[in-house]
Design a protein around this motif. Structure first.
Motif, PDB file in Angstrom:
ATOM      1  N   GLU A   1       2.397   2.201  -9.483  1.00 62.14           N
ATOM      2  CA  GLU A   1       1.486   0.861  -9.741  1.00 62.14           C
ATOM      3  C   GLU A   1       0.813   0.229  -8.406  1.00 62.14           C
ATOM      4  O   GLU A   1      -0.338  -0.216  -8.721  1.00 62.14           O
ATOM      5  N   ASP A   2       1.488   0.740  -7.289  1.00 60.31           N
ATOM      6  CA  ASP A   2       0.746   0.520  -6.027  1.00 60.31           C
ATOM      7  C   ASP A   2       0.404  -0.816  -5.942  1.00 60.31           C
ATOM      8  O   ASP A   2      -0.843  -1.327  -5.629  1.00 60.31           O
ATOM      9  N   VAL A   3       1.370  -1.853  -6.212  1.00 60.43           N
ATOM     10  CA  VAL A   3       1.159  -3.275  -6.318  1.00 60.43           C
ATOM     11  C   VAL A   3       0.997  -3.911  -5.171  1.00 60.43           C
ATOM     12  O   VAL A   3       0.836  -5.289  -5.029  1.00 60.43           O
ATOM     13  N   ASP A   4       1.591  -3.396  -3.977  1.00 61.00           N
ATOM     14  CA  ASP A   4       1.418  -3.982  -2.706  1.00 61.00           C
ATOM     15  C   ASP A   4       0.329  -4.175  -1.893  1.00 61.00           C
ATOM     16  O   ASP A   4       0.380  -4.350  -0.636  1.00 61.00           O
TER      17      ASP A   4
ATOM     18  N   MET B   1       6.532  11.696  -4.873  1.00 64.71           N
ATOM     19  CA  MET B   1       6.102  10.497  -4.939  1.00 64.71           C
ATOM     20  C   MET B   1       4.759  10.250  -4.888  1.00 64.71           C
ATOM     21  O   MET B   1       4.147   9.564  -5.692  1.00 64.71           O
ATOM     22  N   PHE B   2       4.042  10.881  -3.962  1.00 71.37           N
ATOM     23  CA  PHE B   2       2.544  10.657  -3.722  1.00 71.37           C
ATOM     24  C   PHE B   2       2.020  11.329  -4.814  1.00 71.37           C
ATOM     25  O   PHE B   2       1.019  10.794  -5.272  1.00 71.37           O
TER      26      PHE B   2
ATOM     27  N   PHE C   1      -0.710   8.968  -6.980  1.00 71.03           N
ATOM     28  CA  PHE C   1      -2.058   9.173  -6.955  1.00 71.03           C
ATOM     29  C   PHE C   1      -2.532  10.223  -8.087  1.00 71.03           C
ATOM     30  O   PHE C   1      -3.549  10.657  -8.001  1.00 71.03           O
ATOM     31  N   HIS C   2      -1.733  10.276  -9.120  1.00 68.88           N
ATOM     32  CA  HIS C   2      -2.059  10.799 -10.341  1.00 68.88           C
ATOM     33  C   HIS C   2      -2.484  12.476  -9.884  1.00 68.88           C
ATOM     34  O   HIS C   2      -3.380  12.881 -10.615  1.00 68.88           O
ATOM     35  N   MET C   3      -1.878  12.962  -9.189  1.00 70.62           N
ATOM     36  CA  MET C   3      -2.165  14.361  -8.609  1.00 70.62           C
ATOM     37  C   MET C   3      -0.955  15.499  -9.058  1.00 70.62           C
ATOM     38  O   MET C   3      -0.005  15.224  -8.806  1.00 70.62           O
ATOM     39  N   ASP C   4      -1.490  16.718  -8.982  1.00 67.16           N
ATOM     40  CA  ASP C   4      -0.445  17.761  -9.131  1.00 67.16           C
ATOM     41  C   ASP C   4      -0.285  18.033  -7.724  1.00 67.16           C
ATOM     42  O   ASP C   4      -0.909  17.800  -6.835  1.00 67.16           O
ATOM     43  N   VAL C   5       1.001  18.019  -7.525  1.00 64.23           N
ATOM     44  CA  VAL C   5       1.773  18.194  -6.230  1.00 64.23           C
ATOM     45  C   VAL C   5       0.977  19.357  -5.534  1.00 64.23           C
ATOM     46  O   VAL C   5       0.928  19.385  -4.264  1.00 64.23           O
ATOM     47  N   ARG C   6       0.774  20.548  -6.150  1.00 66.80           N
ATOM     48  CA  ARG C   6      -0.014  21.700  -5.360  1.00 66.80           C
ATOM     49  C   ARG C   6      -1.312  21.338  -4.777  1.00 66.80           C
ATOM     50  O   ARG C   6      -1.763  21.783  -3.932  1.00 66.80           O
TER      51      ARG C   6
ATOM     52  N   THR D   1      -7.223   6.281  -7.171  1.00 65.80           N
ATOM     53  CA  THR D   1      -7.003   6.283  -8.759  1.00 65.80           C
ATOM     54  C   THR D   1      -7.646   5.082  -9.328  1.00 65.80           C
ATOM     55  O   THR D   1      -8.400   4.171  -8.512  1.00 65.80           O
ATOM     56  N   ARG D   2      -7.541   4.946 -10.768  1.00 65.53           N
ATOM     57  CA  ARG D   2      -7.952   3.852 -11.534  1.00 65.53           C
ATOM     58  C   ARG D   2      -7.596   2.393 -11.168  1.00 65.53           C
ATOM     59  O   ARG D   2      -6.549   2.351 -10.968  1.00 65.53           O
TER      60      ARG D   2
END
Length: 467
Positions: A162-165, A298-299, A303-308, A330-331
């Motif tokens: 959620e990246d709330v910080d 985790m990243f 960040f809604h990304m495929d790790v590759r 991200t959104r």
């Protein structure tokens, strides 16, 4: 196959998590995903551009995905020239256009292993992975006891997603490729390039028509997202880009909003609890938490990304404190009341409504041939973050029950929302890259970041239609 039996009530839910020291992840397991086919691109696609659009992946890639499933032998694949994205990312940031051309010509003389795993083969591997994990039945449950809850420090998985910080991103020191993505603009009859593909995926994510894990390839989840966005905006749902669709995608987005940004890794990021997810319910039950396996996993979810794709953007990075990496911007949070959702197995999509207004869509997995979801209309009866999972192994005299701790690599991910239909619910997934491709045990499975968005906006008592 597993079958969910929610025992959580809306009144008595313990949100529990745990911690464990960082553990190195073995690199001998492999997992592959299908190349996105250029022939399924919108009208900007050209038949000869498959090499430019697809995301070619080295077989020995990040352990973040590798360790999620047991290794499965993969047939030898025919070498293939690097795609345009690989060429651009590998370029030095200070290279000018002439240097870029020299790099491309040199790269085209080399070969790499291509990932040509079919969707059908991926689905087969997911089923095989589930079967080797020995769980034959299961229940999402509250914490076993208050003592257990009190002895487990808070897991930061949800906070990370959620990246709330208030973490801040910049556009400093972006690569040539990232700048091309940020400056990409659609025009009729343009040639396909990966920069445009990523920008389209990001715009769909920003407009809450989720394409799932963003990967630089135009696969079925991206095409579905474009169709769903067009439906949301009352446009012809062709799945093809046109001027009206492009204008609608950008209408409520700041003109200078970058798609790719730079992020500086913090001490909190590095000090997050990581641990290899073991195979088998008994081994999982002995873990303090089913945490992210490493920082890249985790990243990827944050960040809604495929790790590759994250790896591609950040080649040779060490992921240490103070290091700057390139990630997806991200959104913003969805701020729409959700009082009805429709999970359509045929479309592999979850449609979220505020009364009759379609406000968001998400790729999903809805049941399987072996354990199909029931059809009908039900209600959300409970909601919980970080549920425990009561896993049943074996049958009869050999039956054993193991309590699996919470975490993003739990069989139900970071969220469970139980339905009035016993044994069924909406939940997250430990395999975001497989959403819409693998099977589920009759429930509705979303990526962890998408299910958190639904959780934040849906009401207890909301209607859930399973089709």
């Amino acid at each position: 196959m597993m079958k969910m039996k929610p025992l959580i009530t809306a009144i008595s839910i313990a949100i529990v998590s745990a911690s464990v020291g960082a553990v190195a992840v073995p690199a001998d397991n492999t997992r592959t995903l299908p190349v996105r086919k250029a022939d399924s691109m919108p009208t900007i696609a050209q038949p000869s551009m498959a090499k430019k659009v697809s995301l070619n992946v080295q077989e020995n890639r990040s352990s973040s995905l590798d360790s999620r499933a047991p290794a499965v032998a993969t047939p030898a694949l025919k070498p293939k020239s690097p795609d345009r994205m690989t060429q651009l990312i590998d370029e030095k940031q200070e290279a000018d256009e002439e240097d870029d051309n020299d790099v491309r010509q040199a790269d085209e003389q080399q070969t790499v292993s291509a990932d040509n795993m079919s969707v059908e083969e991926l689905a087969r591997k997911d089923v095989q992975s589930d079967s080797t994990d020995d769980i034959s039945d299961g229940q999402a449950v509250a914490a076993p006891s208050a003592a257990v809850a009190n002895n487990r420090p808070a897991d930061t998985s949800i906070k990370s997603i959620e990246d709330v910080d208030g973490k801040k991103y910049t556009t400093l020191n972006l690569s040539n490729y990232a700048k091309q993505v940020n400056g990409a603009t659609w025009t009729p009859n343009m040639k396909v390039n990966s920069a445009m593909t990523i920008k389209m995926q990001a715009l769909l994510d920003w407009n809450h028509a989720s394409p799932g894990a963003i990967d630089g390839g135009w696969g079925m989840n991206s095409k579905k997202a474009l169709i769903n966005f067009q439906t949301m905006k009352g446009l012809p749902a062709t799945g093809k880009m046109d001027q009206k669709t492009w204008d609608a995608l950008n209408k409520n987005i700041p003109a200078n909003k970058p798609v790719l940004v730079t992020y500086t890794i913090t001490e909190d990021d590095v000090n997050t609890n990581f641990a290899t997810t073991p195979a088998g319910a008994e081994a999982k039950s002995k873990m303090k938490g089913l945490y992210y396996q490493d920082i890249k996993e985790m990243f990827g979810e944050r960040f809604h990304m495929d790790v590759r794709y994250l790896d591609k953007l950040n080649k040779n990075k060490e992921y240490k404190v103070g290091e700057t990496i390139t990630v997806l911007n991200t959104r913003a949070p969805l701020k729409q009341r959700i009082n009805r959702v429709v999970a359509n197995k045929a479309d592999k999509t979850l449609y979220a409504y505020n009364d009759d207004k379609l406000v968001a869509t998400y790729p999903t997995t809805v049941g399987s041939d072996a354990t199909p979801s029931p059809q009908g209309t039900f209600k959300i009866i409970n909601k919980v973050k970080m549920p425990w999972y009561k896993a049943t192994v074996g049958n009869g005299a050999d039956k054993k029950v193991h309590m699996l701790p919470p975490g993003p690599n739990s069989p139900v991910g970071v969220v469970w929302m139980g339905l009035s239909k016993p044994s069924y619910g909406l939940h997250g997934s430990p395999k975001p890259e497989g959403i819409s491709r693998q099977a589920s045990a009759g429930c509705v499975r979303l990526t962890n970041w998408d299910v958190l968005e639904v959780y934040a906006n849906i009401e207890n008592g909301a209607t859930v239609e399973l089709k």
